[in-house]
Write an enzyme that holds these catalytic residues in place. Structure first.
Site, short mmCIF file in Angstrom:
data_model
loop_
_atom_site.label_atom_id
_atom_site.label_comp_id
_atom_site.label_asym_id
_atom_site.label_seq_id
_atom_site.Cartn_x
_atom_site.Cartn_y
_atom_site.Cartn_z
N ALA A 195 2.74 0.71 -21.14
CA ALA A 195 3.64 -0.24 -21.82
C ALA A 195 4.95 0.44 -22.22
CB ALA A 195 2.95 -0.84 -23.04
N CYS A 219 3.86 8.30 -11.30
CA CYS A 219 3.73 7.88 -9.91
C CYS A 219 2.42 8.40 -9.30
CB CYS A 219 4.88 8.44 -9.08
SG CYS A 219 6.50 7.81 -9.49
N GLU A 252 0.64 3.11 -14.87
CA GLU A 252 1.75 2.64 -15.70
C GLU A 252 1.35 2.57 -17.17
OE1 GLU A 252 3.17 -0.97 -13.83
OE2 GLU A 252 3.97 0.19 -12.13
N GLU A 291 2.05 10.04 -6.50
CA GLU A 291 2.16 11.39 -5.93
C GLU A 291 2.00 12.45 -7.01
OE1 GLU A 291 4.15 8.83 -5.64
OE2 GLU A 291 5.14 8.73 -3.70
N CYS A 298 9.51 9.10 -4.74
CA CYS A 298 10.76 9.13 -5.51
C CYS A 298 11.24 10.58 -5.64
CB CYS A 298 10.55 8.51 -6.89
SG CYS A 298 9.67 9.56 -8.05
N ASN A 308 -0.50 5.30 -8.92
CA ASN A 308 0.42 5.18 -10.06
C ASN A 308 -0.31 4.60 -11.27
OD1 ASN A 308 0.40 2.81 -8.45
ND2 ASN A 308 2.29 2.08 -9.39
N CYS A 335 9.06 12.95 -7.70
CA CYS A 335 7.82 13.34 -7.02
C CYS A 335 8.09 14.37 -5.92
CB CYS A 335 7.11 12.12 -6.46
SG CYS A 335 6.32 11.12 -7.73
N1 THU Z 1 5.90 4.68 -7.79
C1 THU Z 1 5.05 5.61 -7.28
O1 THU Z 1 3.86 5.64 -7.62
N2 THU Z 1 5.53 6.51 -6.39
C2 THU Z 1 6.83 6.58 -5.99
O2 THU Z 1 7.19 7.48 -5.28
C3 THU Z 1 7.78 5.55 -6.43
C4 THU Z 1 7.29 4.57 -7.42
C5 THU Z 1 5.38 3.74 -8.78
C6 THU Z 1 5.95 3.91 -10.16
C7 THU Z 1 5.76 2.54 -10.75
O3 THU Z 1 4.46 2.45 -11.27
C8 THU Z 1 5.86 1.62 -9.55
O4 THU Z 1 5.71 2.43 -8.39
C9 THU Z 1 7.17 0.88 -9.46
O5 THU Z 1 8.25 1.75 -9.48
#
Ligand code: THU
Length: 157
Positions: A65, A72, A63, A74, A112, A61, A115
């Site tokens: 700001a 994510c 991120e 995936e 999620c 993942n 994804c």
């Molecule tokens: N996240 C993922 O990388 N994959 C998922 O399937 C669910 C959430 C990440 C997104 C964000 O950076 C962090 O987890 C918190 O939600």
């Protein structure tokens, strides 16, 4: 009225119960958590996709700001995999995550909804089920396909 039901079967295993190829993919997904960029959530997710050309593509993942601009693990993996190897087909996917304490999540972590939808497209391209390994600290869930993670997927427009 007709009542219908969808049942999803999956295996619960430990690391030693996996095949060599599965273990390798789990290791890659776990390692990918180290390359997560998660300064906001501190939730570090790693994914790994095995392709039919022998390559394993990791993702984590990333991120931002401006929160919705991040992505994510995936999706970073599947979009990169298909951008880099458009001819290759997906064979298997693994997902692992570490929480704010830095430890791998005790319970297997599932992708999620967004994804699942993104991954499903590549399973459709593959023309065969793509098993999904959801990796917990000790417990691993092996789902038979991406489709099994997303009943009632969007597929037409
Ligand atoms: N996240 C993922 O990388 N994959 C998922 O399937 C669910 C959430 C990440 C997104 C964000 O950076 C962090 O987890 C918190 O939600």
């Amino acid at each position: 009225m007709k009542r219908k039901e969808i049942t999803i079967g999956y295996d619960e295993l430990d690391y030693n119960g996996l095949t060599d190829a599965e273990r390798l993919l789990v290791d890659e997904a776990r390692q990918a958590t180290q390359r997560s960029y998660a300064p906001y959530s501190h939730f570090r997710v790693g994914a790994a996709i095995a392709l039919d050309n022998g390559v394993i593509v990791p993702g984590s993942n990333q991120e931002n700001a401006a929160f919705p601009s991040g992505t994510c693990a995936e999706r970073s993996a599947c979009f990169y995999a298909h951008a880099r190897y458009p001819e290759a087909r997906f064979k298997m996917i693994a997902v692992a995550a570490r929480g704010t304490d830095g430890e791998f999540q005790a319970e297997p972590v599932a992708p999620c909804g967004a994804c699942r939808q993104a991954l499903l497209e590549y399973e459709t391209l593959a023309g065969a089920p793509v098993p999904v390994l959801l990796v917990g600290r000790e417990k691993i869930y092996r789902l038979p396909s991406v489709a099994s993670t997303l009943p009632f997927a969007f597929s037409e427009f």
